[in-house]
Design a protein around this motif. Sequence first.
Motif, PDB file in Angstrom:
ATOM      1  N   TRP A 271       0.830  -1.204   0.000  1.00  0.00           N
ATOM      2  CA  TRP A 271       0.000   0.000   0.000  1.00  0.00           C
ATOM      3  C   TRP A 271       0.869   1.259   0.000  1.00  0.00           C
ATOM      4  CZ3 TRP A 271       0.231   3.788   3.698  1.00  0.00           C
ATOM      5  CH2 TRP A 271       0.820   3.456   4.925  1.00  0.00           C
ATOM      6  N   ALA A 272       1.985   1.237   0.744  1.00  0.00           N
ATOM      7  CA  ALA A 272       2.861   2.403   0.795  1.00  0.00           C
ATOM      8  C   ALA A 272       3.595   2.586  -0.531  1.00  0.00           C
ATOM      9  CB  ALA A 272       3.855   2.269   1.940  1.00  0.00           C
ATOM     10  N   ARG A 273       4.066   1.487  -1.113  1.00  0.00           N
ATOM     11  CA  ARG A 273       4.751   1.574  -2.403  1.00  0.00           C
ATOM     12  C   ARG A 273       3.796   2.101  -3.481  1.00  0.00           C
ATOM     13  NH1 ARG A 273       9.545  -1.482  -2.850  1.00  0.00           N
ATOM     14  NH2 ARG A 273       9.080  -1.923  -5.028  1.00  0.00           N
ATOM     15  N   ALA A 274       2.533   1.666  -3.416  1.00  0.00           N
ATOM     16  CA  ALA A 274       1.546   2.145  -4.393  1.00  0.00           C
ATOM     17  C   ALA A 274       1.281   3.634  -4.217  1.00  0.00           C
ATOM     18  CB  ALA A 274       0.251   1.352  -4.255  1.00  0.00           C
ATOM     19  N   ALA A 275       1.226   4.092  -2.956  1.00  0.00           N
ATOM     20  CA  ALA A 275       1.015   5.522  -2.700  1.00  0.00           C
ATOM     21  C   ALA A 275       2.178   6.341  -3.230  1.00  0.00           C
ATOM     22  CB  ALA A 275       0.823   5.766  -1.204  1.00  0.00           C
ATOM     23  N   LEU A 276       3.391   5.901  -2.941  1.00  0.00           N
ATOM     24  CA  LEU A 276       4.569   6.637  -3.390  1.00  0.00           C
ATOM     25  C   LEU A 276       4.674   6.665  -4.918  1.00  0.00           C
ATOM     26  CD1 LEU A 276       7.135   5.247  -0.797  1.00  0.00           C
ATOM     27  CD2 LEU A 276       6.262   7.597  -0.896  1.00  0.00           C
ATOM     28  N   ALA A 277       4.250   5.586  -5.561  1.00  0.00           N
ATOM     29  CA  ALA A 277       4.378   5.475  -7.018  1.00  0.00           C
ATOM     30  C   ALA A 277       3.227   6.123  -7.777  1.00  0.00           C
ATOM     31  CB  ALA A 277       4.485   4.002  -7.418  1.00  0.00           C
ATOM     32  N   ASP A 278       2.140   6.440  -7.100  1.00  0.00           N
ATOM     33  CA  ASP A 278       0.975   7.022  -7.779  1.00  0.00           C
ATOM     34  C   ASP A 278       1.358   8.386  -8.354  1.00  0.00           C
ATOM     35  OD1 ASP A 278      -1.516   8.123  -8.520  1.00  0.00           O
ATOM     36  OD2 ASP A 278      -2.543   6.932  -7.001  1.00  0.00           O
ATOM     37  N   PRO A 279       1.230   8.597  -9.659  1.00  0.00           N
ATOM     38  CA  PRO A 279       1.630   9.878 -10.249  1.00  0.00           C
ATOM     39  C   PRO A 279       0.689  11.026  -9.890  1.00  0.00           C
ATOM     40  CG  PRO A 279       0.616   8.484 -11.913  1.00  0.00           C
ATOM     41  CD  PRO A 279       0.753   7.642 -10.678  1.00  0.00           C
ATOM     42  N   ASP A 280      -0.507  10.694  -9.447  1.00  0.00           N
ATOM     43  CA  ASP A 280      -1.509  11.706  -9.106  1.00  0.00           C
ATOM     44  C   ASP A 280      -1.376  12.065  -7.626  1.00  0.00           C
ATOM     45  OD1 ASP A 280      -3.719  13.294  -8.731  1.00  0.00           O
ATOM     46  OD2 ASP A 280      -5.182  11.684  -9.007  1.00  0.00           O
ATOM     47  N   PRO A 281      -1.095  13.318  -7.273  1.00  0.00           N
ATOM     48  CA  PRO A 281      -0.941  13.663  -5.869  1.00  0.00           C
ATOM     49  C   PRO A 281      -2.189  13.393  -5.036  1.00  0.00           C
ATOM     50  CG  PRO A 281      -1.058  15.648  -7.233  1.00  0.00           C
ATOM     51  CD  PRO A 281      -0.902  14.487  -8.152  1.00  0.00           C
ATOM     52  N   VAL A 282      -3.348  13.610  -5.623  1.00  0.00           N
ATOM     53  CA  VAL A 282      -4.590  13.303  -4.909  1.00  0.00           C
ATOM     54  C   VAL A 282      -4.711  11.800  -4.682  1.00  0.00           C
ATOM     55  CG1 VAL A 282      -7.112  13.398  -5.000  1.00  0.00           C
ATOM     56  CG2 VAL A 282      -5.760  15.363  -5.777  1.00  0.00           C
ATOM     57  N   GLY A 283      -4.301  11.035  -5.692  1.00  0.00           N
ATOM     58  CA  GLY A 283      -4.313   9.584  -5.539  1.00  0.00           C
ATOM     59  C   GLY A 283      -3.350   9.126  -4.464  1.00  0.00           C
ATOM     60  N   GLN A 284      -2.176   9.759  -4.400  1.00  0.00           N
ATOM     61  CA  GLN A 284      -1.225   9.405  -3.349  1.00  0.00           C
ATOM     62  C   GLN A 284      -1.813   9.660  -1.973  1.00  0.00           C
ATOM     63  OE1 GLN A 284       2.794  11.201  -3.292  1.00  0.00           O
ATOM     64  NE2 GLN A 284       2.555  11.309  -1.057  1.00  0.00           N
ATOM     65  N   ILE A 285      -2.390  10.847  -1.777  1.00  0.00           N
ATOM     66  CA  ILE A 285      -2.963  11.165  -0.471  1.00  0.00           C
ATOM     67  C   ILE A 285      -4.057  10.183  -0.106  1.00  0.00           C
ATOM     68  CG2 ILE A 285      -4.330  12.886   0.780  1.00  0.00           C
ATOM     69  CD1 ILE A 285      -2.702  15.044  -0.668  1.00  0.00           C
ATOM     70  N   ARG A 286      -4.896   9.850  -1.078  1.00  0.00           N
ATOM     71  CA  ARG A 286      -5.979   8.908  -0.801  1.00  0.00           C
ATOM     72  C   ARG A 286      -5.424   7.539  -0.389  1.00  0.00           C
ATOM     73  NH1 ARG A 286      -8.610   9.650  -5.160  1.00  0.00           N
ATOM     74  NH2 ARG A 286      -9.966  11.226  -4.211  1.00  0.00           N
ATOM     75  N   ARG A 287      -4.388   7.098  -1.062  1.00  0.00           N
ATOM     76  CA  ARG A 287      -3.796   5.795  -0.741  1.00  0.00           C
ATOM     77  C   ARG A 287      -3.122   5.806   0.628  1.00  0.00           C
ATOM     78  NH1 ARG A 287      -3.101   2.250  -5.159  1.00  0.00           N
ATOM     79  NH2 ARG A 287      -3.558   3.161  -7.210  1.00  0.00           N
ATOM     80  N   GLN A 288      -2.391   6.885   0.945  1.00  0.00           N
ATOM     81  CA  GLN A 288      -1.692   6.897   2.224  1.00  0.00           C
ATOM     82  C   GLN A 288      -2.669   7.029   3.386  1.00  0.00           C
ATOM     83  OE1 GLN A 288       0.622  10.544   1.104  1.00  0.00           O
ATOM     84  NE2 GLN A 288       0.243  11.204   3.215  1.00  0.00           N
ATOM     85  N   VAL A 289      -3.765   7.753   3.175  1.00  0.00           N
ATOM     86  CA  VAL A 289      -4.796   7.846   4.214  1.00  0.00           C
ATOM     87  C   VAL A 289      -5.465   6.491   4.416  1.00  0.00           C
ATOM     88  CG1 VAL A 289      -7.083   8.808   4.715  1.00  0.00           C
ATOM     89  CG2 VAL A 289      -5.226  10.315   3.987  1.00  0.00           C
ATOM     90  N   ALA A 290      -5.776   5.813   3.332  1.00  0.00           N
ATOM     91  CA  ALA A 290      -6.397   4.487   3.445  1.00  0.00           C
ATOM     92  C   ALA A 290      -5.475   3.516   4.163  1.00  0.00           C
ATOM     93  CB  ALA A 290      -6.756   3.956   2.059  1.00  0.00           C
ATOM     94  N   GLY A 291      -4.173   3.583   3.852  1.00  0.00           N
ATOM     95  CA  GLY A 291      -3.225   2.698   4.525  1.00  0.00           C
ATOM     96  C   GLY A 291      -3.148   2.975   6.003  1.00  0.00           C
ATOM     97  N   ALA A 292      -3.089   4.260   6.374  1.00  0.00           N
ATOM     98  CA  ALA A 292      -3.077   4.612   7.793  1.00  0.00           C
ATOM     99  C   ALA A 292      -4.362   4.172   8.469  1.00  0.00           C
ATOM    100  CB  ALA A 292      -2.881   6.118   7.952  1.00  0.00           C
ATOM    101  N   GLY A 293      -5.479   4.329   7.778  1.00  0.00           N
ATOM    102  CA  GLY A 293      -6.756   3.905   8.350  1.00  0.00           C
ATOM    103  C   GLY A 293      -6.798   2.420   8.628  1.00  0.00           C
ATOM    104  N   ASP A 294      -6.279   1.625   7.713  1.00  0.00           N
ATOM    105  CA  ASP A 294      -6.232   0.178   7.937  1.00  0.00           C
ATOM    106  C   ASP A 294      -5.388  -0.153   9.170  1.00  0.00           C
ATOM    107  OD1 ASP A 294      -7.819  -0.310   5.747  1.00  0.00           O
ATOM    108  OD2 ASP A 294      -6.155  -0.817   4.404  1.00  0.00           O
ATOM    109  N   ILE A 295      -4.278   0.559   9.331  1.00  0.00           N
ATOM    110  CA  ILE A 295      -3.427   0.327  10.500  1.00  0.00           C
ATOM    111  C   ILE A 295      -4.181   0.655  11.784  1.00  0.00           C
ATOM    112  CG2 ILE A 295      -1.404   1.215  11.744  1.00  0.00           C
ATOM    113  CD1 ILE A 295      -0.032   1.491   8.995  1.00  0.00           C
ATOM    114  N   TYR A 296      -4.865   1.794  11.805  1.00  0.00           N
ATOM    115  CA  TYR A 296      -5.529   2.203  13.037  1.00  0.00           C
ATOM    116  C   TYR A 296      -6.751   1.345  13.364  1.00  0.00           C
ATOM    117  CZ  TYR A 296      -2.378   6.157  13.035  1.00  0.00           C
ATOM    118  OH  TYR A 296      -1.248   6.938  13.055  1.00  0.00           O
TER     119      TYR A 296
END
Length: 219
Positions: free
Chosen positions: A91-116
Amino acid sequence: MSENAGTGRGRTDGRAARARATRAKITAAAAELFTTAGYAATSIGAIAARAGVSEQTVYYAFGTKKAVLAAALDRAVAGDDEPVPTLERPWARAALADPDPVGQIRRQVAGAGDIYLRAAPLLDAVRGAAPADPDLAEVWALNTAQRLTVQRAFTEALARKTPLRPGLTIETAADTALALQSPETYTLLVHTRSWPHTQWLTWSETTLTTLLTTLPPPP
């Protein structure tokens, strides 16, 4: 010789699998007790009893209660016991690799949410008890440093895709993200204020986008 070697490997693999399963039982039992009874009130004996193993097995597998806590916290954060750092998780690698900044933020938030969803109660127990226990203070400081490292990597990737807000440095942006996506904030909003998890996701996406970038907030 090949048959003997194969049998030996089978026995070794079997022992390793049993040891791994035992560690998983112990960390699951410990996480439950640490979040319900508290770290200080939870003994190695109580962990062993809840896990259905002997105290000696717990000591043999981990050595100390602090090591049990660290392993339980790692497992809760990662979702498994694989020794893979957060930034190398899919999930983190996908967020970092996402060329769309909005897509990156969405992915990193989703990953953090899964952790919490998995780890917020245990993280909250550690944070609450850390001021009175040097062992927990050390564990909490390490966890905070690890989360900052992740947020700094996300912020650096974001800055390569879209301008940060004027005057915002990488370090301040990472600190901002650390505060917004902290377990304390998640616990306050979701557990104390009874926000649905999905509401926290939407709020996190909107707030990170607004505070870190010049992009319009997501719809």
